[in-house]
Structure formats: C-alpha cells, structure tokens
Design a protein around this motif. Structure first.
Motif, PDB file in Angstrom:
ATOM      1  N   TYR A  84     -35.491  50.982 -14.455  1.00  0.00           N
ATOM      2  CA  TYR A  84     -34.944  51.653 -13.278  1.00  0.00           C
ATOM      3  C   TYR A  84     -34.138  52.860 -13.721  1.00  0.00           C
ATOM      4  O   TYR A  84     -33.690  52.935 -14.871  1.00  0.00           O
ATOM      5  CB  TYR A  84     -34.048  50.702 -12.476  1.00  0.00           C
ATOM      6  N   ALA A  85     -33.963  53.810 -12.821  1.00  0.00           N
ATOM      7  CA  ALA A  85     -33.192  55.018 -13.132  1.00  0.00           C
ATOM      8  C   ALA A  85     -32.102  55.282 -12.099  1.00  0.00           C
ATOM      9  O   ALA A  85     -31.421  56.305 -12.166  1.00  0.00           O
ATOM     10  CB  ALA A  85     -34.120  56.221 -13.232  1.00  0.00           C
ATOM     11  N   SER A  86     -31.941  54.393 -11.127  1.00  0.00           N
ATOM     12  CA  SER A  86     -30.887  54.535 -10.118  1.00  0.00           C
ATOM     13  C   SER A  86     -30.582  53.151  -9.560  1.00  0.00           C
ATOM     14  O   SER A  86     -31.342  52.201  -9.769  1.00  0.00           O
ATOM     15  CB  SER A  86     -31.351  55.458  -8.980  1.00  0.00           C
ATOM     16  N   VAL A  87     -29.487  53.059  -8.833  1.00  0.00           N
ATOM     17  CA  VAL A  87     -29.127  51.767  -8.243  1.00  0.00           C
ATOM     18  C   VAL A  87     -30.186  51.336  -7.231  1.00  0.00           C
ATOM     19  O   VAL A  87     -30.541  50.156  -7.149  1.00  0.00           O
ATOM     20  CB  VAL A  87     -27.735  51.839  -7.572  1.00  0.00           C
ATOM     21  N   PHE A  88     -30.720  52.276  -6.471  1.00  0.00           N
ATOM     22  CA  PHE A  88     -31.764  51.929  -5.510  1.00  0.00           C
ATOM     23  C   PHE A  88     -33.023  51.439  -6.219  1.00  0.00           C
ATOM     24  O   PHE A  88     -33.656  50.470  -5.778  1.00  0.00           O
ATOM     25  CB  PHE A  88     -32.102  53.107  -4.605  1.00  0.00           C
ATOM     26  N   GLU A  89     -33.404  52.087  -7.310  1.00  0.00           N
ATOM     27  CA  GLU A  89     -34.571  51.628  -8.052  1.00  0.00           C
ATOM     28  C   GLU A  89     -34.332  50.219  -8.595  1.00  0.00           C
ATOM     29  O   GLU A  89     -35.237  49.378  -8.601  1.00  0.00           O
ATOM     30  CB  GLU A  89     -34.889  52.589  -9.207  1.00  0.00           C
ATOM     31  N   LEU A  90     -33.114  49.943  -9.055  1.00  0.00           N
ATOM     32  CA  LEU A  90     -32.788  48.595  -9.532  1.00  0.00           C
ATOM     33  C   LEU A  90     -32.924  47.579  -8.407  1.00  0.00           C
ATOM     34  O   LEU A  90     -33.548  46.523  -8.582  1.00  0.00           O
ATOM     35  CB  LEU A  90     -31.367  48.563 -10.093  1.00  0.00           C
ATOM     36  N   LEU A  91     -32.331  47.874  -7.254  1.00  0.00           N
ATOM     37  CA  LEU A  91     -32.425  46.978  -6.107  1.00  0.00           C
ATOM     38  C   LEU A  91     -33.885  46.710  -5.741  1.00  0.00           C
ATOM     39  O   LEU A  91     -34.280  45.565  -5.509  1.00  0.00           O
ATOM     40  CB  LEU A  91     -31.694  47.577  -4.905  1.00  0.00           C
ATOM     41  N   THR A  92     -34.681  47.765  -5.715  1.00  0.00           N
ATOM     42  CA  THR A  92     -36.099  47.628  -5.388  1.00  0.00           C
ATOM     43  C   THR A  92     -36.815  46.744  -6.401  1.00  0.00           C
ATOM     44  O   THR A  92     -37.563  45.829  -6.036  1.00  0.00           O
ATOM     45  CB  THR A  92     -36.773  49.011  -5.355  1.00  0.00           C
ATOM     46  N   ALA A  93     -36.573  46.984  -7.675  1.00  0.00           N
ATOM     47  CA  ALA A  93     -37.235  46.213  -8.728  1.00  0.00           C
ATOM     48  C   ALA A  93     -36.850  44.739  -8.660  1.00  0.00           C
ATOM     49  O   ALA A  93     -37.709  43.852  -8.801  1.00  0.00           O
ATOM     50  CB  ALA A  93     -36.886  46.793 -10.098  1.00  0.00           C
ATOM     51  N   VAL A  94     -35.573  44.463  -8.425  1.00  0.00           N
ATOM     52  CA  VAL A  94     -35.130  43.064  -8.360  1.00  0.00           C
ATOM     53  C   VAL A  94     -35.706  42.380  -7.121  1.00  0.00           C
ATOM     54  O   VAL A  94     -36.133  41.222  -7.176  1.00  0.00           O
ATOM     55  CB  VAL A  94     -33.587  42.968  -8.375  1.00  0.00           C
ATOM     56  N   LEU A  95     -35.740  43.089  -5.999  1.00  0.00           N
ATOM     57  CA  LEU A  95     -36.329  42.537  -4.780  1.00  0.00           C
ATOM     58  C   LEU A  95     -37.802  42.180  -5.011  1.00  0.00           C
ATOM     59  O   LEU A  95     -38.277  41.146  -4.537  1.00  0.00           O
ATOM     60  CB  LEU A  95     -36.183  43.546  -3.641  1.00  0.00           C
ATOM     61  N   LEU A  96     -38.503  43.016  -5.756  1.00  0.00           N
ATOM     62  CA  LEU A  96     -39.923  42.782  -6.010  1.00  0.00           C
ATOM     63  C   LEU A  96     -40.163  41.715  -7.079  1.00  0.00           C
ATOM     64  O   LEU A  96     -41.281  41.212  -7.212  1.00  0.00           O
ATOM     65  CB  LEU A  96     -40.595  44.084  -6.467  1.00  0.00           C
ATOM     66  N   SER A  97     -39.128  41.358  -7.838  1.00  0.00           N
ATOM     67  CA  SER A  97     -39.325  40.505  -9.008  1.00  0.00           C
ATOM     68  C   SER A  97     -39.366  39.011  -8.710  1.00  0.00           C
ATOM     69  O   SER A  97     -39.685  38.228  -9.610  1.00  0.00           O
ATOM     70  CB  SER A  97     -38.230  40.780 -10.049  1.00  0.00           C
ATOM     71  N   ALA A  98     -39.049  38.598  -7.491  1.00  0.00           N
ATOM     72  CA  ALA A  98     -39.074  37.167  -7.159  1.00  0.00           C
ATOM     73  C   ALA A  98     -40.469  36.595  -7.411  1.00  0.00           C
ATOM     74  O   ALA A  98     -41.465  37.148  -6.938  1.00  0.00           O
ATOM     75  CB  ALA A  98     -38.673  36.959  -5.703  1.00  0.00           C
ATOM     76  N   GLN A  99     -40.520  35.524  -8.178  1.00  0.00           N
ATOM     77  CA  GLN A  99     -41.785  34.861  -8.512  1.00  0.00           C
ATOM     78  C   GLN A  99     -42.789  35.829  -9.140  1.00  0.00           C
ATOM     79  O   GLN A  99     -43.993  35.749  -8.898  1.00  0.00           O
ATOM     80  CB  GLN A  99     -42.384  34.183  -7.278  1.00  0.00           C
ATOM     81  N   ALA A 100     -42.278  36.759  -9.918  1.00  0.00           N
ATOM     82  CA  ALA A 100     -43.129  37.721 -10.627  1.00  0.00           C
ATOM     83  C   ALA A 100     -42.475  38.013 -11.972  1.00  0.00           C
ATOM     84  O   ALA A 100     -41.276  37.805 -12.154  1.00  0.00           O
ATOM     85  CB  ALA A 100     -43.284  39.010  -9.831  1.00  0.00           C
ATOM     86  N   THR A 101     -43.253  38.497 -12.919  1.00  0.00           N
ATOM     87  CA  THR A 101     -42.704  38.830 -14.232  1.00  0.00           C
ATOM     88  C   THR A 101     -42.139  40.244 -14.231  1.00  0.00           C
ATOM     89  O   THR A 101     -42.585  41.108 -13.466  1.00  0.00           O
ATOM     90  CB  THR A 101     -43.781  38.733 -15.326  1.00  0.00           C
ATOM     91  N   ASP A 102     -41.168  40.477 -15.107  1.00  0.00           N
ATOM     92  CA  ASP A 102     -40.618  41.821 -15.236  1.00  0.00           C
ATOM     93  C   ASP A 102     -41.701  42.804 -15.669  1.00  0.00           C
ATOM     94  O   ASP A 102     -41.723  43.959 -15.219  1.00  0.00           O
ATOM     95  CB  ASP A 102     -39.476  41.833 -16.252  1.00  0.00           C
ATOM     96  N   VAL A 103     -42.601  42.354 -16.543  1.00  0.00           N
ATOM     97  CA  VAL A 103     -43.692  43.217 -17.008  1.00  0.00           C
ATOM     98  C   VAL A 103     -44.557  43.663 -15.831  1.00  0.00           C
ATOM     99  O   VAL A 103     -44.903  44.847 -15.695  1.00  0.00           O
ATOM    100  CB  VAL A 103     -44.560  42.497 -18.058  1.00  0.00           C
TER     101      VAL A 103
END
Length: 214
Positions: free
Chosen positions: A26-45
């Motif tokens: 991520y490169a911003s707080v919003f990008e972090l929030l988006t990535a974490v929201l999308l990460s439920a039951q998914a891999t970081d990769v």
C-alpha cells in the motif's frame, strides 16, 4: 508461558526482525484500508496481485466509486468473496466521502462503522497506519497464542484481550506483525517447524514436545 518467558519470546522475535511490516502492499492509508478489507479469507499474495492492478487506475474513494460495481469487480475477481467485497468497498468509499472528507478516520468507532470493516480490520489500520498498540487477531495469531501458551482463548476477542494484557508495553506496537509472521512461516497450522523455531524454549508446545520425545 510465564512473564519472563513472554519477555524472552518477544525479545527474540524483535532481535530477528527489528522492524516488522505488513506484507500487504500500500502507499496510503486508504490503500491500506482497501487491501485489508479485501484480505478476509484471502492471501496477502493474492490481494497484492489484484491491488497492484487496481491502484494503478483507482486509489482514492472517488476513483473507486467511478469504477462502479462491474469495473471494480473486474480488478478483484481473483479474490475470494469478491462480489460482497466490491459492494462493501463501494459503500465504504461513499461514506468516507460523505462523512470524512474522503479521508480514513482514525477512531475505532468510525472505522467499524464502515461496511466490511470489522474489529480485526480496524485494528490493522489503527496499528499500521496510525501506530496504535492494537492486536489484530487473525487465524495465525489465534493459533500461535493458543499453541504457545502466550494468551490462550476460545475466541479471537478473548485472545486479543489476553495479548493486550500479557505482551510487554515495549513490544505492543509490533507484536501482531511478529505473531502473524511467526504463524505464517514457522508455527504453521498442520506442522509447526519447531526444529527451526527461535522461541521454542519459551513455548508450551515446544517444551511438551521435547518432554514427550525425551
């Protein structure tokens, strides 16, 4: 695991990795929030692969909203539960614009009021983006906390509260990163790699394993 063992446990993890970071990109707080929201039951990769494409064209609430449902889904369809996540992300973007000036709020109450954002996601954002000493208990932290005897609990919330009491203050900000990485790469679900574990001497499971094979 007693207090002295807990101290040695985290001192050892810190010595091996003084500045642990999330593996989400991520490169911003919003990008972090988006990535974490999308990460439920998914891999970081898997999330990183999708968000690299998404953030190249839309990395603000307004830009995400402009994509619409179909446009957003086309970027995240490789992620599990992508339809519900797309819906929640679009709703969250609208709320951020309407209620927070397009910025990610830094209060737990405001974060948890966002669609698709639960306690764990809020804890990640508060910790990673704003440096607050929170504990985002995922499956790795839940397993490590129970298996090692660090902070046993029957629910993620019980483990979270236990960790907040047991982890020494000096280690709290980085503790959830160390525990996630330890669970992901060493204290794995099917077969913990005790022979490669730097903290096996402090761990209840490791000590019991040694005594049973002695």
């Amino acid at each position: 695991m007693n207090g002295a063992q807990v101290e040695r446990f985290f001192a050892t993890l810190k010595a091996a990795n003084p500045s642990p970071q999330t593996e989400l990109q991520y490169a911003s707080v919003f990008e972090l929030l988006t990535a974490v929201l999308l990460s439920a039951q998914a891999t970081d990769v898997g999330v990183n692969k999708a968000t690299r494409r998404l953030f190249a064209v839309a990395n603000t609430p307004a830009q995400i909203l402009a994509l619409g449902v179909d446009g957003l889904e086309s970027y995240i369809k490789t992620i599990g539960l992508y339809r519900s996540k797309a819906k929640h992300l679009l709703q969250t973007c609208q709320i951020l614009i309407d209620q927070h000036g397009g910025e990610v709020p830094r209060s737990r109450e405001a974060l948890e009021a966002l669609p698709g954002v639960g306690r764990k996601t809020a804890n990640v954002v508060l910790n990673v983006a704003f440096g607050e000493p929170t504990m985002a208990v995922d499956t790795h932290i839940f397993r490590v906390s129970n298996r090692t005897g660090l902070a046993p609990g029957k629910t993620p919330l019980a483990v979270e509260l236990g960790l907040m009491k047991r982890v020494p203050t000096d280690y709290l900000v980085d503790a959830h990163h160390w525990l996630i990485l330890h669970g992901r790469y060493v204290c794995q679900a099917r077969k913990p790699l005790c022979e490669a574990c730097a903290v096996v001497r402090e761990c209840d499971f490791g000590r019991h394993l040694k005594s049973s094979t002695a």
